[in-house]
Scaffold this active site. Structure first.
Site, short mmCIF file in Angstrom:
data_model
loop_
_atom_site.label_atom_id
_atom_site.label_comp_id
_atom_site.label_asym_id
_atom_site.label_seq_id
_atom_site.Cartn_x
_atom_site.Cartn_y
_atom_site.Cartn_z
N LYS A 62 -20.15 -8.86 -13.10
CA LYS A 62 -21.20 -9.35 -12.20
C LYS A 62 -22.06 -10.37 -12.93
O LYS A 62 -22.84 -10.01 -13.81
CB LYS A 62 -22.03 -8.14 -11.74
CG LYS A 62 -23.12 -8.40 -10.74
CD LYS A 62 -23.77 -7.06 -10.40
CE LYS A 62 -24.81 -7.17 -9.33
NZ LYS A 62 -25.42 -5.85 -9.03
N GLU A 109 -22.82 4.00 -5.42
CA GLU A 109 -23.10 2.61 -5.79
C GLU A 109 -24.61 2.36 -5.83
O GLU A 109 -25.35 2.87 -4.98
CB GLU A 109 -22.47 1.65 -4.78
CG GLU A 109 -20.98 1.82 -4.59
CD GLU A 109 -20.46 0.94 -3.46
OE1 GLU A 109 -20.83 -0.25 -3.42
OE2 GLU A 109 -19.71 1.44 -2.61
N SER A 110 -25.06 1.58 -6.81
CA SER A 110 -26.43 1.07 -6.94
C SER A 110 -27.44 2.13 -7.40
O SER A 110 -27.36 3.30 -7.03
CB SER A 110 -26.93 0.46 -5.63
OG SER A 110 -26.19 -0.68 -5.28
N ASN A 161 -23.57 3.00 -0.83
CA ASN A 161 -24.44 2.08 -1.54
C ASN A 161 -25.89 2.43 -1.23
O ASN A 161 -26.31 2.40 -0.07
CB ASN A 161 -24.14 0.64 -1.12
CG ASN A 161 -24.78 -0.38 -2.04
OD1 ASN A 161 -25.75 -0.08 -2.74
ND2 ASN A 161 -24.26 -1.59 -2.04
N LYS A 215 -14.47 -7.29 -5.18
CA LYS A 215 -15.67 -7.18 -4.36
C LYS A 215 -16.07 -8.56 -3.87
O LYS A 215 -16.24 -9.49 -4.65
CB LYS A 215 -16.82 -6.57 -5.16
CG LYS A 215 -16.78 -5.05 -5.23
CD LYS A 215 -18.05 -4.48 -5.82
CE LYS A 215 -19.21 -4.62 -4.86
NZ LYS A 215 -20.44 -3.99 -5.41
N GLU A 251 -18.54 -3.00 -13.36
CA GLU A 251 -18.50 -4.23 -12.57
C GLU A 251 -18.67 -5.50 -13.40
O GLU A 251 -19.48 -5.55 -14.33
CB GLU A 251 -19.59 -4.18 -11.50
CG GLU A 251 -19.49 -5.28 -10.48
CD GLU A 251 -20.01 -4.84 -9.14
OE1 GLU A 251 -19.20 -4.38 -8.32
OE2 GLU A 251 -21.24 -4.95 -8.92
N GLU A 298 -17.47 0.67 2.02
CA GLU A 298 -18.85 0.87 1.59
C GLU A 298 -19.72 1.15 2.81
O GLU A 298 -19.70 0.40 3.79
CB GLU A 298 -19.35 -0.38 0.86
CG GLU A 298 -20.82 -0.31 0.48
CD GLU A 298 -21.28 -1.56 -0.25
OE1 GLU A 298 -20.75 -1.82 -1.35
OE2 GLU A 298 -22.14 -2.28 0.29
#
Length: 231
Positions: free
Chosen positions: A30, A192-193, A163, A93, A28, A142
């Site tokens: 970010k 995710e995460s 997520n 995103k 990503e 998501e």
């Protein structure tokens, strides 16, 4: 719609389903996060792109374009589209709500776009999924809970992400990733995460096709070293 050309099969789904000797990553772009603030003071798109393009374990690149909370920009996406030497699929995103944002995502150079299931009812979600598929851009839905996964499964989406971070409290519950075990291999399954080390990444690969990782790659001084540690 006419200006977007003929709908084509998106490469995003295919990239996530390719078998690899490494646990595969959606890396990503970010700049900041609501919970951690600015992640990288010297935020160089050229440096980040070079590291992501070269990494064998990066199969796709996620670009955050949301401005207020993540300090993103549509310009980030157009930069990566223009300098995509290895032709790695790009995911946009953002908080996408309207049909025009799906069309915009394709025009900006994205191959896929994020839909956060909790922001929609069943009908709205299905319509935004169908729109993307009709113009050749892949939706990634998501989800954070069982009822949202059920909504996603009622659409034609082929890519579903779980997520582990609660969007309201920002707390991470890694057990959320277990929801991916309900999906069969016809789906591109994304975690995710909260993915911080190779051991956990390896455990995810048993029921997951790719992990979306941002902070753990962008925050360290040496991005390439962070990627190598996850290969």
């Amino acid at each position: 719609l006419a200006g977007l050309g003929k709908a084509e099969e998106s490469s995003f789904y295919d990239a996530l389903k390719v078998e690899s000797p490494h646990p595969t990553i959606i890396a990503e772009v970010k700049k900041a996060s609501p919970s951690a603030g600015v992640l990288r003071e010297n935020f160089s798109l050229e440096e980040i792109n070079g590291a992501y393009q070269s990494a064998v374990n990066v199969v796709a690149i996620s670009v955050i374009t949301e401005r207020d909370h993540f300090k993103g920009s549509e310009d980030f996406l157009t930069y990566f589209a223009k300098h995509n030497m290895r032709k790695k699929p790009l995911l946009r995103k953002d908080f996408l709500f309207e049909p025009y944002q799906i069309l915009e995502s394709k025009l900006l150079g994205a191959h896929a776009y994020l839909l956060i299931a909790s922001l929609f009812d069943k009908k709205e979600l299905s319509e935004l999924v169908a729109l993307g598929l009709s113009i050749g851009i892949e939706p990634l839905i998501e989800v954070h809970a069982q009822e949202e996964l059920d909504m996603a499964l009622a659409t034609k989406a082929r890519c579903i992400g779980v997520n582990a971070r609660d969007l309201k409290t920002f707390k991470v519950d890694l057990d959320k990733h277990e929801l991916l075990k309900q999906l069969d291999g016809s789906y591109a399954r994304v975690a995710e995460s909260g993915i911080r080390n190779l051991r956990y990444l390896m455990s995810l690969s048993e029921f997951c096709d790719a992990a979306l990782i941002g902070t753990e790659l962008v925050a360290p001084k040496h991005i390439t070293a962070a990627l190598e540690a996850l290969a």
